[in-house]
Design a protein around this motif. Structure first.
Motif, PDB file in Angstrom:
ATOM      1  N   GLU A   1       7.294   2.990  -4.730  1.00  9.20           N
ATOM      2  CA  GLU A   1       7.200   4.361  -4.232  1.00  9.20           C
ATOM      3  C   GLU A   1       8.594   4.936  -4.053  1.00  9.20           C
ATOM      4  OE1 GLU A   1       5.196   6.039  -0.360  1.00  9.20           O
ATOM      5  OE2 GLU A   1       3.673   5.416  -1.809  1.00  9.20           O
TER       6      GLU A   1
ATOM      7  N   GLY B   1       6.743   6.091  -7.699  1.00  9.60           N
ATOM      8  CA  GLY B   1       6.448   5.420  -8.964  1.00  9.60           C
ATOM      9  C   GLY B   1       7.152   6.079 -10.133  1.00  9.60           C
TER      10      GLY B   1
ATOM     11  N   ARG C   1      -2.313   4.051 -14.134  1.00 11.16           N
ATOM     12  CA  ARG C   1      -1.118   4.333 -13.320  1.00 11.16           C
ATOM     13  C   ARG C   1       0.111   4.583 -14.189  1.00 11.16           C
ATOM     14  NH1 ARG C   1      -0.018   0.137  -8.743  1.00 11.16           N
ATOM     15  NH2 ARG C   1      -1.557   1.382  -7.654  1.00 11.16           N
TER      16      ARG C   1
ATOM     17  N   ASN D   1       0.857  -1.198   0.000  1.00 10.64           N
ATOM     18  CA  ASN D   1       0.000   0.000   0.000  1.00 10.64           C
ATOM     19  C   ASN D   1       0.880   1.230   0.000  1.00 10.64           C
ATOM     20  OD1 ASN D   1      -2.870  -0.886   0.355  1.00 10.64           O
ATOM     21  ND2 ASN D   1      -1.918  -1.974   2.078  1.00 10.64           N
TER      22      ASN D   1
ATOM     23  N   MET E   1       1.707  -2.835 -11.014  1.00  9.18           N
ATOM     24  CA  MET E   1       2.863  -2.516 -10.190  1.00  9.18           C
ATOM     25  C   MET E   1       4.050  -2.308 -11.126  1.00  9.18           C
ATOM     26  SD  MET E   1       4.248  -4.287  -6.733  1.00  9.18           S
ATOM     27  CE  MET E   1       5.572  -3.542  -5.800  1.00  9.18           C
TER      28      MET E   1
ATOM     29  N   TYR F   1       2.531   8.051 -14.683  1.00  7.38           N
ATOM     30  CA  TYR F   1       3.986   8.137 -14.486  1.00  7.38           C
ATOM     31  C   TYR F   1       4.677   8.643 -15.741  1.00  7.38           C
ATOM     32  CZ  TYR F   1       3.200   5.252 -10.289  1.00  7.38           C
ATOM     33  OH  TYR F   1       2.768   4.739  -9.085  1.00  7.38           O
TER      34      TYR F   1
ATOM     35  N   GLY G   1       6.897   1.068 -12.607  1.00  4.18           N
ATOM     36  CA  GLY G   1       7.504   2.344 -12.261  1.00  4.18           C
ATOM     37  C   GLY G   1       8.363   2.865 -13.387  1.00  4.18           C
TER      38      GLY G   1
ATOM     39  N   HIS H   1      -5.924  -0.283 -11.630  1.00  2.98           N
ATOM     40  CA  HIS H   1      -5.053   0.898 -11.781  1.00  2.98           C
ATOM     41  C   HIS H   1      -4.573   1.061 -13.218  1.00  2.98           C
ATOM     42  CE1 HIS H   1      -5.138   0.921  -7.446  1.00  2.98           C
ATOM     43  NE2 HIS H   1      -4.644  -0.300  -7.420  1.00  2.98           N
TER      44      HIS H   1
ATOM     45  N   VAL I   1       2.447  -1.012  -5.227  1.00  4.32           N
ATOM     46  CA  VAL I   1       3.117   0.110  -5.892  1.00  4.32           C
ATOM     47  C   VAL I   1       4.610   0.132  -5.593  1.00  4.32           C
ATOM     48  CG1 VAL I   1       1.124   1.662  -5.945  1.00  4.32           C
ATOM     49  CG2 VAL I   1       2.628   1.675  -3.967  1.00  4.32           C
TER      50      VAL I   1
ATOM     51  N   ASP J   1      -0.144   5.864  -4.127  1.00  8.12           N
ATOM     52  CA  ASP J   1      -0.830   5.627  -5.400  1.00  8.12           C
ATOM     53  C   ASP J   1      -1.721   4.395  -5.369  1.00  8.12           C
ATOM     54  OD1 ASP J   1       0.310   7.868  -6.546  1.00  8.12           O
ATOM     55  OD2 ASP J   1       1.986   6.778  -7.423  1.00  8.12           O
TER      56      ASP J   1
END
Length: 146
Positions: free
Chosen positions: A40, A42, A137, A31, A105, A141, A107, A134, A38, A34
């Motif tokens: 972090e 991202g 997401r 958690n 998930m 990014y 990045g 998501h 994730v 975002d």
């Protein structure tokens, strides 16, 4: 005397250039700000020569490169293992957690100019259909890349 001053200044420039490299930490979280599953942050903007440390906060996460600049070394860490990556090539680095790809998930790291952004966007198009949650997401990014 001028020659000595120039050589001293040049030596100092090389010494301080290495000292400016930074180490960044990217956490692999269940958690985060975002949502669930994730990295972090991202999106991370780093400089050429910086070090990125991917840190799992749960033993179920992994990380591997999906699309990287030409000349950069691909990276992959086993599930539950940290990895340290030095970003020596300018461009955009796209990475994923294979275990949690359906939850987007993923990045992005930008190093200098986004020379390979079009290639990364093509890779993103092939990843996005695999997202169950998501779905925007990765687009968020990539929108930060300038």
């Amino acid at each position: 005397m001028k020659k000595y001053f120039f050589l001293t200044a040049l030596s100092y420039a090389f010494i301080t250039q290495g000292a400016q490299a930074a180490t960044h930490e990217i956490k692999m979280l269940n958690n985060g700000k975002d949502g669930i599953m994730v990295f972090e942050p991202g999106y991370l903007k780093a400089n050429k020569g910086d070090t990125i440390k991917f840190v799992p906060t749960d033993p179920a996460h992994d990380v591997s490169s999906v699309s990287i600049p030409t000349g950069a070394k691909p990276f992959q860490a086993a599930v539950g293992k940290a990895i340290t990556v030095k970003v020596n090539e300018e461009g955009v680095y796209l990475y994923e957690c294979k275990a949690h790809l359906p939850m987007a998930m993923v990045g992005v790291i930008q190093v200098g100019a986004p020379k390979n952004l079009s290639e990364v966007k093509k890779s993103a198009q092939s990843l996005s259909p695999q997202f169950v949650m998501h779905k925007d997401r990765l687009d968020k990014y990539l929108a930060q890349v300038k």
